[in-house]
Design an enzyme around this catalytic site. Structure first.
Site, PDB file in Angstrom:
ATOM      1  CB  THR A 122      -0.912  -0.015   1.242  1.00 14.35           C
ATOM      2  OG1 THR A 122      -1.698  -1.207   1.168  1.00 14.35           O
ATOM      3  CG2 THR A 122      -1.814   1.203   1.286  1.00 14.35           C
ATOM      4  CB  CYS A 263      -4.701  -2.282   6.807  1.00 13.63           C
ATOM      5  SG  CYS A 263      -3.733  -3.558   6.003  1.00 13.63           S
TER       6      CYS A 263
HETATM    7  C1  UDX Z   1      -8.423  -4.489   6.408  1.00 18.83           C
HETATM    8  C2  UDX Z   1      -9.307  -4.445   5.152  1.00 18.83           C
HETATM    9  O1  UDX Z   1     -10.554  -5.078   5.437  1.00 18.83           O
HETATM   10  C3  UDX Z   1      -8.605  -5.088   3.975  1.00 18.83           C
HETATM   11  O2  UDX Z   1      -9.405  -4.990   2.826  1.00 18.83           O
HETATM   12  C4  UDX Z   1      -7.273  -4.372   3.775  1.00 18.83           C
HETATM   13  O3  UDX Z   1      -6.573  -4.884   2.697  1.00 18.83           O
HETATM   14  C5  UDX Z   1      -6.438  -4.442   5.035  1.00 18.83           C
HETATM   15  O4  UDX Z   1      -7.172  -3.886   6.134  1.00 18.83           O
HETATM   16  P1  UDX Z   1      -7.825  -6.268   8.299  1.00 18.83           P
HETATM   17  O5  UDX Z   1      -7.002  -5.189   8.919  1.00 18.83           O
HETATM   18  O6  UDX Z   1      -7.254  -7.619   8.187  1.00 18.83           O
HETATM   19  O7  UDX Z   1      -8.266  -5.835   6.810  1.00 18.83           O
HETATM   20  O8  UDX Z   1      -9.137  -6.434   9.177  1.00 18.83           O
HETATM   21  P2  UDX Z   1     -10.687  -6.058   9.105  1.00 18.83           P
HETATM   22  O9  UDX Z   1     -11.457  -7.312   9.168  1.00 18.83           O
HETATM   23  O10 UDX Z   1     -10.991  -5.133   8.031  1.00 18.83           O
HETATM   24  O11 UDX Z   1     -10.858  -5.328  10.523  1.00 18.83           O
HETATM   25  C6  UDX Z   1     -10.123  -4.159  10.844  1.00 18.83           C
HETATM   26  C7  UDX Z   1     -10.504  -3.663  12.220  1.00 18.83           C
HETATM   27  O12 UDX Z   1     -11.816  -3.130  12.231  1.00 18.83           O
HETATM   28  C8  UDX Z   1     -10.477  -4.714  13.326  1.00 18.83           C
HETATM   29  O13 UDX Z   1      -9.914  -4.141  14.481  1.00 18.83           O
HETATM   30  C9  UDX Z   1     -11.939  -5.051  13.537  1.00 18.83           C
HETATM   31  O14 UDX Z   1     -12.217  -5.522  14.835  1.00 18.83           O
HETATM   32  C10 UDX Z   1     -12.580  -3.697  13.281  1.00 18.83           C
HETATM   33  N1  UDX Z   1     -13.981  -3.779  12.853  1.00 18.83           N
HETATM   34  C11 UDX Z   1     -14.296  -4.316  11.632  1.00 18.83           C
HETATM   35  C12 UDX Z   1     -14.990  -3.295  13.674  1.00 18.83           C
HETATM   36  O15 UDX Z   1     -14.720  -2.810  14.792  1.00 18.83           O
HETATM   37  N2  UDX Z   1     -16.270  -3.339  13.216  1.00 18.83           N
HETATM   38  C13 UDX Z   1     -16.612  -3.846  12.013  1.00 18.83           C
HETATM   39  O16 UDX Z   1     -17.807  -3.832  11.680  1.00 18.83           O
HETATM   40  C14 UDX Z   1     -15.596  -4.356  11.189  1.00 18.83           C
END
Ligand code: UDX
Length: 433
Positions: A122, A263
């Protein structure tokens, strides 16, 4: 096709093994000799469901190999992917591009024939131009194109995300590079994912805009959760009520302790910085970053309140430390801020996490790490559920109640039902309901 993957971290490794599984010949390169040695022995540097088996299968089929020698990977490759880290630069939040530019230089030195150099890391808008300049400067004779091809993988579901993507974004205007990239992704075409060819800068922006928008959605529902708590309302029902509107969509509307991970925090900061530098600050993104940081601390206050206003001399049990389930990743996990605040308020923290404790130990040395959820609760004044691992969704609550000194639960992921918990005799607090 022959593909080289420079950087065998999360993105590089998952992408590399999935390309191999498509039938391409993939060489994963990394500077860290111990990592490459481990991978050769079948030991994964990260926890990702399904990864180990997929690596083993593709190594066995001679489609996937590992090396520290970049020349071995790049020579004869049709496409060379850069999948190295772009951490937040200390101080200003800008993405640190040292590794990307170093990779570009090293690739340039050893590439032969027409090569498509693809940035999967990224990177801020304009990085592709600089990568192209570096390669041209190092090898004025070389035939190549620099393409942006961002990843949208979620940790814990990365392989499925790679194989069944919502879309593939390819930033290039070079027809020959477009052909190579089409070949790279051809095995996916059976499922007909939209493949979007754009200009390189647009593709770079798409990645940041996608992550910032998702972070915004989460932060929005988190603030609505606060409102629900203040005036009476149920955030889960609000999320459903708005999410059923197709224009909004139901995903990423789970209120919780704030987003973390490798991320969202880093990418929102980098996007805000790029926008400031460009003289077009993204005030919404800046606010999201700020609100999310405050939220993590506010979650510790929630626990303190549930304990009657003070945790001094008390013991708090924490279930779940990683930033989300199905990963061992502790990067920017809300638990880090929560534990720091609880310890600062005089509490002793006991914790259990199915995968994250090894990394957590180094980051939070004063926490007492436990063998399972029940041992964690033993003698604690309250239990806080911080990460929604499946194993915590069906706890033996009577046993938990016997283990706790007082039957107090703070459920920061809303995995239990309030009425049920109260009926069982718990003092139960959740988020936005
Ligand atoms: C994210 C993006 O989804 C992905 O497309 C990108 O390439 C990298 O970043 P990731 O960091 O693996 O992926 O996790 P993700 O499932 O997106 O969750 C990120 C954070 O948001 C977590 O801390 C999760 O607990 C939080 N989250 C997610 C919430 O608090 N509520 C939600 O509804 C969704």
């Amino acid at each position: 096709m022959k593909i080289a993957m420079i950087g065998s971290g999360y993105v590089g490794l998952v992408s590399g093994v999935c390309f191999a599984d498509f039938g391409h010949r993939v060489v994963c390169v990394d500077k860290e000799a111990s990592k490459i040695e481990a991978l050769k022995r079948g030991v994964m540097p990260i926890y990702e469901p399904g990864l180990e088996d997929l690596v083993a299968n593709n190594v066995r089929e001679n489609r996937l190999s590992f090396t520290t020698d970049i020349a071995e990977g790049v020579r004869g490759a049709d496409a060379v992917f850069i999948g190295v880290g772009t951490p937040s630069r200390r101080g200003d939040g800008h993405a640190d591009l040292t590794y990307v530019y170093a990779a570009a230089r090293e690739i340039a030195a050893v590439m032969d024939g027409y090569t498509v150099v693809v940035t999967k890391s990224t990177v801020p808008v304009g990085t592709g131009d600089e990568v192209e300049r570096i390669i041209r400067e190092t090898r004025p004779d070389a035939e190549f194109a620099v393409v942006s091809n961002p990843e949208f993988l979620r940790e814990g579901a990365a392989i499925a995300d790679f194989k069944r993507p919502d879309r593939i974004v390819v930033g290039t205007t070079d027809p020959r590079a477009r052909e190579v990239m089409t070949e790279v992704y051809r095995p996916l075409f059976l499922n007909q994912p939209p493949i979007l060819f754009t200009e390189r800068r647009t593709s770079e922006i798409i990645k940041y805009a996608a992550n910032a928008f998702l972070a915004l959605k989460i932060t929005f529902i988190n603030e609505i959760a606060d409102l629900c708590e203040a005036v009476g309302g149920n955030v889960q029902e609000v999320a459903r009520g708005i999410g059923l509107d197709n224009r909004i969509g139901s995903k990423f509307l789970h209120a919780g302790p704030g987003y973390g991970g490798s991320c969202f925090p880093k990418d929102t900061r980098a996007l805000a910085k790029s926008a400031q530098d460009a003289g077009t600050p993204l005030r919404i993104v800046e606010t999201v970053i700020d609100v999310n940081e405050r939220r993590k601390i506010a979650m510790a206050d929630k626990v303190i309140k549930a304990c009657g206003g003070s945790v001094s001399g008390k013991t708090i049990a924490l279930l779940g430390l990683t930033f989300k389930p199905n990963t061992d990743d502790m990067r920017e996990a809300p638990s880090l801020a929560i534990v720091a605040a609880l310890e600062a308020a005089g509490a002793t923290v006991r914790a259990y996490d199915p995968e994250g404790m090894e990394h957590a130990r180094a980051l939070m040395p004063n926490v007492v790490y436990c063998a399972d959820a029940y041992e964690c609760c033993e003698g604690a004044d309250a239990l806080a559920i911080v990460t929604e691992w499946d194993a915590f969704r069906a706890l033996d609550l009577d046993r938990i109640k016997r283990m706790l000194k007082t039957a107090t639960i703070v459920d920061l992921r809303n995995i239990y039902r309030a009425d049920d918990m109260r009926r069982r005799g718990f003092s139960y607090t959740s988020v936005g309901r």
